[in-house]
Write an enzyme that holds these catalytic residues in place. Structure first.
Site, PDB file in Angstrom:
ATOM      1  N   TYR A  19      44.266 -55.426  41.857  1.00  0.00           N
ATOM      2  CA  TYR A  19      43.727 -55.505  40.505  1.00  0.00           C
ATOM      3  C   TYR A  19      42.762 -54.314  40.340  1.00  0.00           C
ATOM      4  O   TYR A  19      42.049 -53.957  41.272  1.00  0.00           O
ATOM      5  CB  TYR A  19      42.992 -56.838  40.328  1.00  0.00           C
ATOM      6  CG  TYR A  19      42.406 -56.988  38.968  1.00  0.00           C
ATOM      7  CD1 TYR A  19      43.211 -57.236  37.868  1.00  0.00           C
ATOM      8  CD2 TYR A  19      41.036 -56.846  38.763  1.00  0.00           C
ATOM      9  CE1 TYR A  19      42.676 -57.351  36.602  1.00  0.00           C
ATOM     10  CE2 TYR A  19      40.492 -56.965  37.502  1.00  0.00           C
ATOM     11  CZ  TYR A  19      41.319 -57.220  36.424  1.00  0.00           C
ATOM     12  OH  TYR A  19      40.780 -57.326  35.174  1.00  0.00           O
ATOM     13  N   LYS A  24      42.791 -66.831  34.378  1.00  0.00           N
ATOM     14  CA  LYS A  24      44.245 -66.753  34.233  1.00  0.00           C
ATOM     15  C   LYS A  24      44.857 -68.159  34.279  1.00  0.00           C
ATOM     16  O   LYS A  24      44.662 -68.912  33.366  1.00  0.00           O
ATOM     17  CB  LYS A  24      44.804 -65.815  35.320  1.00  0.00           C
ATOM     18  CG  LYS A  24      44.012 -64.487  35.468  1.00  0.00           C
ATOM     19  CD  LYS A  24      44.103 -63.577  34.270  1.00  0.00           C
ATOM     20  CE  LYS A  24      43.089 -62.444  34.261  1.00  0.00           C
ATOM     21  NZ  LYS A  24      43.060 -61.585  35.442  1.00  0.00           N
ATOM     22  N   ASP A  39      43.227 -62.692  47.174  1.00  0.00           N
ATOM     23  CA  ASP A  39      43.154 -62.956  45.737  1.00  0.00           C
ATOM     24  C   ASP A  39      44.435 -63.719  45.373  1.00  0.00           C
ATOM     25  O   ASP A  39      45.528 -63.167  45.430  1.00  0.00           O
ATOM     26  CB  ASP A  39      43.065 -61.621  44.983  1.00  0.00           C
ATOM     27  CG  ASP A  39      42.902 -61.794  43.478  1.00  0.00           C
ATOM     28  OD1 ASP A  39      43.354 -62.821  42.943  1.00  0.00           O
ATOM     29  OD2 ASP A  39      42.337 -60.882  42.838  1.00  0.00           O
ATOM     30  N   ARG A  84      21.818 -71.279  38.243  1.00  0.00           N
ATOM     31  CA  ARG A  84      22.370 -70.119  38.947  1.00  0.00           C
ATOM     32  C   ARG A  84      22.693 -70.467  40.399  1.00  0.00           C
ATOM     33  O   ARG A  84      23.572 -69.891  41.027  1.00  0.00           O
ATOM     34  CB  ARG A  84      21.401 -68.929  38.856  1.00  0.00           C
ATOM     35  CG  ARG A  84      21.921 -67.654  39.513  1.00  0.00           C
ATOM     36  CD  ARG A  84      21.287 -66.377  38.952  1.00  0.00           C
ATOM     37  NE  ARG A  84      19.852 -66.476  38.784  1.00  0.00           N
ATOM     38  CZ  ARG A  84      18.967 -66.416  39.779  1.00  0.00           C
ATOM     39  NH1 ARG A  84      19.355 -66.236  41.026  1.00  0.00           N
ATOM     40  NH2 ARG A  84      17.677 -66.528  39.532  1.00  0.00           N
TER      41      ARG A  84
HETATM   42  C1  PLP Z   1      42.174 -60.717  36.083  1.00  0.00           C
HETATM   43  C2  PLP Z   1      42.184 -60.527  37.527  1.00  0.00           C
HETATM   44  C3  PLP Z   1      40.992 -60.327  38.238  1.00  0.00           C
HETATM   45  C4  PLP Z   1      39.655 -60.202  37.556  1.00  0.00           C
HETATM   46  O1  PLP Z   1      39.302 -61.396  36.924  1.00  0.00           O
HETATM   47  P1  PLP Z   1      38.276 -61.484  35.695  1.00  0.00           P
HETATM   48  O2  PLP Z   1      38.206 -62.952  35.460  1.00  0.00           O
HETATM   49  O3  PLP Z   1      38.848 -60.707  34.558  1.00  0.00           O
HETATM   50  O4  PLP Z   1      37.001 -60.886  36.170  1.00  0.00           O
HETATM   51  C5  PLP Z   1      41.066 -60.205  39.612  1.00  0.00           C
HETATM   52  N1  PLP Z   1      42.239 -60.268  40.261  1.00  0.00           N
HETATM   53  C6  PLP Z   1      43.404 -60.451  39.620  1.00  0.00           C
HETATM   54  C7  PLP Z   1      44.673 -60.516  40.401  1.00  0.00           C
HETATM   55  C8  PLP Z   1      43.417 -60.593  38.231  1.00  0.00           C
HETATM   56  O5  PLP Z   1      44.581 -60.759  37.598  1.00  0.00           O
END
Ligand code: PLP
Length: 390
Positions: free
Chosen positions: A111, A208, A183, A58
């Site tokens: 998001y 992603k 992000d 962790r």
């Molecule tokens: C999918 C996504 C998230 C969240 O990610 P997870 O891996 O599903 O927790 C955050 N920001 C953006 C822009 C995303 O597309």
């Protein structure tokens, strides 16, 4: 030996070879949760050094570290922290850097999970939140000057592909003494590097593009060491720990990142141009199109325009739902950034989560469709869209 180049195509293949045991080309997985110390002195060092990769998983893990080094190198940060999801990364950053009484600035369009953090969770802990239209740089700067501690950005943002001026907001944040967080999931580091534009912290849903195959959930946080150490204290308390096997899958996925992203960029551009020329389509939102209202900003801060685009079909909710259902290659599913092309009817996706004013603020209208291009042959994707329109 790290690769003697900064070209991402080569870095992705060669940069993390250091711990190749006995000549193994593929990375090894370290499923061990706990690590033996040779003596009391080493144990004390393991227990007290932040982000030690061999103490307790962790706190850190050699497979995480390998993925983290690669992502940090692509983004141009000192290092990275791996988390169990993108939301795990975003939560750790916000809960690690904000406290009761602080003011935070975020965009009206984020998001969905990030929006929930800013509108529901953080206010419960006494953080005051200003939500600002991301395209209105002057409003973002003004909100920062009202004593903000942190600003959260996301560009291009979901689902309208609206951009935020990263350099302008990063400069304003520094002047105001606030930490800027971006992000970078939609663009990915090959298309956009927020740290080079002055942003302090980059977060990713590695689920992603970085993972790229719709088969793992992971997150990453990239920053300079001093900030990472602070954020790490909250990640170990929050416990969104990435599994070693998923970290390994992520390493495997990243090997082909540059090939996948190049094709996804190319497919999205071709799809955007095709849709722009169709009478069934009311509008196309893609930063790579000259018709995008922020195209000049896109050219200034992005190297590629990404694999995601949105369009408004001529017609109502029902007609849009029919179009989406008739697509064969574009699969109706959430997420993006994997090898398969996906499609989402935006209003249907957020129906359970956002109320009417929130939907309007996020630019979600009944005929809005989000397309996330994968790596299939361009001609086949265009033919799929054409048959669904007919
Ligand atoms: C999918 C996504 C998230 C969240 O990610 P997870 O891996 O599903 O927790 C955050 N920001 C953006 C822009 C995303 O597309």
């Amino acid at each position: 030996m790290p690769a003697p180049t900064e070209r991402p195509d080569t870095v992705l293949i060669h940069a993390d070879r250091e711990d190749a045991h006995g000549g193994a080309l593929a990375p090894s997985i370290h499923p061990s949760v706990t690590y033996a110390a040779r003596d009391a002195g080493e144990f004390a060092e393991m227990a007290t050094r932040p982000r030690h990769p061999r103490f307790y998983t962790r706190y850190g893990n050699p497979t995480h570290e390998r993925a983290a080094r690669l992502i940090a190198r692509l983004e141009g940060g000192d290092g990275a922290l791996m988390t169990a999801s993108g939301m795990g990364a975003i939560s750790a950053v916000l809960l690690g850097l904000l406290a009761a009484g602080d003011r935070a600035v975020a965009q009206t369009s984020h998001y969905m999970g990030t929006t929930q953090l800013f509108t529901e969770l953080l206010p419960r802990f006494g953080v005051r939140v200003d939500l600002v239209d991301q395209a209105d740089t002057a409003a973002l700067v003004a909100a920062l000057r009202r004593g903000a501690k942190l600003v959260m950005l996301e560009t291009p943002s979901n689902p309208t592909m609206t951009l935020t001026d990263l350099r302008a907001v990063a400069d304003a944040a520094r002047a105001a003494g606030a930490i800027s967080v971006a992000d970078n999931t939609f663009a990915c580091p090959l298309n956009q590097q927020p740290l080079a534009l002055g942003i302090d912290v980059v977060v990713h849903s590695a689920t992603k593009y970085l993972g790229g195959h719709h088969d793992l959930i992971a997150g990453a946080i990239v920053a300079r060491d001093e900030l990472l150490d602070r954020i790490w204290h909250s990640t170990i308390a929050l416990g969104a720990t990435l599994g070693a096997f998923d970290a390994w899958l992520l390493l495997r996925g990243m090997r082909t990142l540059s090939l996948r992203v190049a094709r996804a960029n190319q497919n999205a551009m071709a799809v955007a141009r095709f849709l722009e020329g169709r009478p069934e389509v009311e509008a196309v939102h893609y930063p790579g199109l000259e018709s995008h209202p922020q195209h000049a900003l896109a050219r200034a801060q992005m190297r590629g325009f990404g694999g995601v685009l949105a369009m408004r079909l001529r017609g109502d909710y029902a007609r849009t739902a029919r179009f989406v259902s008739r697509l064969r290659l574009f699969t109706q599913a959430v997420s993006l950034g994997g090898v398969e092309s996906l499609v989402v009817h935006a209003a249907a996706m957020v129906a359970g989560t956002l109320d009417e004013p929130q939907m309007q603020a996020a630019g979600i209208v009944p005929n809005l469709v989000r397309l996330a291009c994968g790596v299939e042959a361009t001609e086949d994707l265009l033919a799929d869209l054409e048959q669904a329109m007919r």
